[in-house]
Scaffold this motif. Structure first.
Motif, mmCIF file in Angstrom:
data_model
loop_
_atom_site.group_PDB
_atom_site.id
_atom_site.type_symbol
_atom_site.label_atom_id
_atom_site.label_comp_id
_atom_site.label_asym_id
_atom_site.label_seq_id
_atom_site.Cartn_x
_atom_site.Cartn_y
_atom_site.Cartn_z
ATOM 1 N N GLY A 1 0.819 -1.215 0.000
ATOM 2 C CA GLY A 1 0.000 0.000 0.000
ATOM 3 C C GLY A 1 0.850 1.261 0.000
ATOM 4 O O GLY A 1 0.641 2.171 -0.811
ATOM 5 N N PHE A 2 1.820 1.325 0.914
ATOM 6 C CA PHE A 2 2.680 2.506 0.960
ATOM 7 C C PHE A 2 3.595 2.581 -0.258
ATOM 8 O O PHE A 2 3.963 3.676 -0.707
ATOM 9 C CB PHE A 2 3.489 2.537 2.263
ATOM 10 C CG PHE A 2 2.689 3.025 3.429
ATOM 11 C CD1 PHE A 2 2.270 4.343 3.512
ATOM 12 C CD2 PHE A 2 2.323 2.151 4.441
ATOM 13 C CE1 PHE A 2 1.518 4.795 4.573
ATOM 14 C CE2 PHE A 2 1.566 2.584 5.521
ATOM 15 C CZ PHE A 2 1.155 3.915 5.588
ATOM 16 N N ALA B 1 5.081 5.506 -5.103
ATOM 17 C CA ALA B 1 5.290 5.487 -6.555
ATOM 18 C C ALA B 1 4.441 6.548 -7.253
ATOM 19 O O ALA B 1 4.922 7.262 -8.130
ATOM 20 C CB ALA B 1 4.981 4.095 -7.109
ATOM 21 N N VAL B 2 3.186 6.671 -6.852
ATOM 22 C CA VAL B 2 2.306 7.688 -7.451
ATOM 23 C C VAL B 2 2.821 9.086 -7.124
ATOM 24 O O VAL B 2 2.849 9.973 -7.989
ATOM 25 C CB VAL B 2 0.843 7.488 -6.978
ATOM 26 C CG1 VAL B 2 -0.021 8.683 -7.362
ATOM 27 C CG2 VAL B 2 0.271 6.212 -7.560
ATOM 28 N N ASN B 3 3.252 9.312 -5.883
ATOM 29 C CA ASN B 3 3.785 10.622 -5.507
ATOM 30 C C ASN B 3 5.029 10.973 -6.311
ATOM 31 O O ASN B 3 5.169 12.112 -6.775
ATOM 32 C CB ASN B 3 4.098 10.665 -4.008
ATOM 33 C CG ASN B 3 2.863 10.868 -3.177
ATOM 34 O OD1 ASN B 3 1.851 11.346 -3.658
ATOM 35 N ND2 ASN B 3 2.943 10.489 -1.911
ATOM 36 N N PHE C 1 5.854 9.850 -9.280
ATOM 37 C CA PHE C 1 5.433 10.080 -10.661
ATOM 38 C C PHE C 1 4.817 11.469 -10.821
ATOM 39 O O PHE C 1 5.160 12.213 -11.742
ATOM 40 C CB PHE C 1 4.437 8.995 -11.092
ATOM 41 C CG PHE C 1 3.866 9.221 -12.465
ATOM 42 C CD1 PHE C 1 4.651 9.064 -13.589
ATOM 43 C CD2 PHE C 1 2.541 9.601 -12.624
ATOM 44 C CE1 PHE C 1 4.133 9.280 -14.852
ATOM 45 C CE2 PHE C 1 2.014 9.814 -13.876
ATOM 46 C CZ PHE C 1 2.808 9.656 -14.996
ATOM 47 N N MET C 2 3.931 11.844 -9.917
ATOM 48 C CA MET C 2 3.281 13.155 -10.006
ATOM 49 C C MET C 2 4.286 14.293 -9.794
ATOM 50 O O MET C 2 4.206 15.328 -10.454
ATOM 51 C CB MET C 2 2.138 13.259 -8.980
ATOM 52 C CG MET C 2 1.016 12.264 -9.227
ATOM 53 S SD MET C 2 0.281 12.425 -10.847
ATOM 54 C CE MET C 2 -0.899 13.690 -10.511
ATOM 55 N N ALA C 3 5.241 14.108 -8.901
ATOM 56 C CA ALA C 3 6.271 15.129 -8.671
ATOM 57 C C ALA C 3 7.140 15.314 -9.911
ATOM 58 O O ALA C 3 7.491 16.438 -10.271
ATOM 59 C CB ALA C 3 7.127 14.756 -7.471
ATOM 60 N N SER C 4 7.465 14.217 -10.594
ATOM 61 C CA SER C 4 8.271 14.343 -11.812
ATOM 62 C C SER C 4 7.492 15.059 -12.915
ATOM 63 O O SER C 4 8.059 15.844 -13.669
ATOM 64 C CB SER C 4 8.747 12.978 -12.293
ATOM 65 O OG SER C 4 7.665 12.211 -12.777
ATOM 66 N N LEU C 5 6.196 14.817 -13.017
ATOM 67 C CA LEU C 5 5.375 15.547 -13.984
ATOM 68 C C LEU C 5 5.313 17.031 -13.645
ATOM 69 O O LEU C 5 5.385 17.894 -14.525
ATOM 70 C CB LEU C 5 3.958 14.978 -14.038
ATOM 71 C CG LEU C 5 3.768 13.626 -14.701
ATOM 72 C CD1 LEU C 5 2.307 13.206 -14.637
ATOM 73 C CD2 LEU C 5 4.240 13.651 -16.134
ATOM 74 N N ALA C 6 5.180 17.348 -12.363
ATOM 75 C CA ALA C 6 5.060 18.740 -11.939
ATOM 76 C C ALA C 6 6.344 19.516 -12.210
ATOM 77 O O ALA C 6 6.300 20.637 -12.724
ATOM 78 C CB ALA C 6 4.702 18.810 -10.455
#
Length: 153
Positions: free
Chosen positions: A22-23, A28-30, A32-37
């Protein structure tokens, strides 16, 4: 009546696996989103956001006037590091200038002036360091002023 349940028991080992997975998904999602931002940020940091907001409608009006002129500009860099502009529908004798800034990382700025090569082509008088730049162009022909922003890689 005593009997065994039809399913297996949920042990501490199972709970540990659920927590780790779960963590792991959240992390992983965090990431990925940080790299997009950070990879997509092209904004400009202003000294005073209130003052900038008061100028916003003026900037929109100037952009509309630029679009109405019908001028178009494409920017590239030659092998020597000079910026080349390919223009269309711009009157002969127009003056071109540009302000460059790095979109990310170190705050690096440069100013350019351009010399006409004829046939709507311009070449910067100054060389530009390699890398990614955001270029704010300004082209003046008489009382007409065109302003636009181009990315230079």
């Amino acid at each position: 009546m005593t009997g065994k349940s039809s399913g297996g028991q949920f042990t501490g080992k199972h709970m540990a696996i659920v927590l780790v997975v779960g963590f792991g998904i959240v992390a992983a999602v965090n990431l990925f989103m940080a790299s997009l931002a950070t990879g997509g940020f092209h904004g400009v940091v202003v000294e005073n956001s209130y003052v900038a907001s008061q100028k916003f409608n003026t900037w929109l009006d100037e952009a509309e006037k630029s679009r109405a002129l019908g001028w178009d500009v494409a920017a590239s860099r030659d092998a020597d590091g000079h910026v080349l502009l390919e223009t269309s529908a711009i009157p002969a004798g127009a003056l071109a200038t540009a302000e460059l800034r790095r979109p990310l990382g170190a705050h690096e700025f440069a100013s350019l002036t351009f010399t006409s090569l004829g046939d709507g082509r311009y070449r910067s008088s100054e060389k530009v360091d390699a890398g990614r730049w955001t270029m704010r162009l300004r082209i003046e022909a008489g009382s007409d002023v065109w302003a636009g922003e181009r990315e230079l890689r």
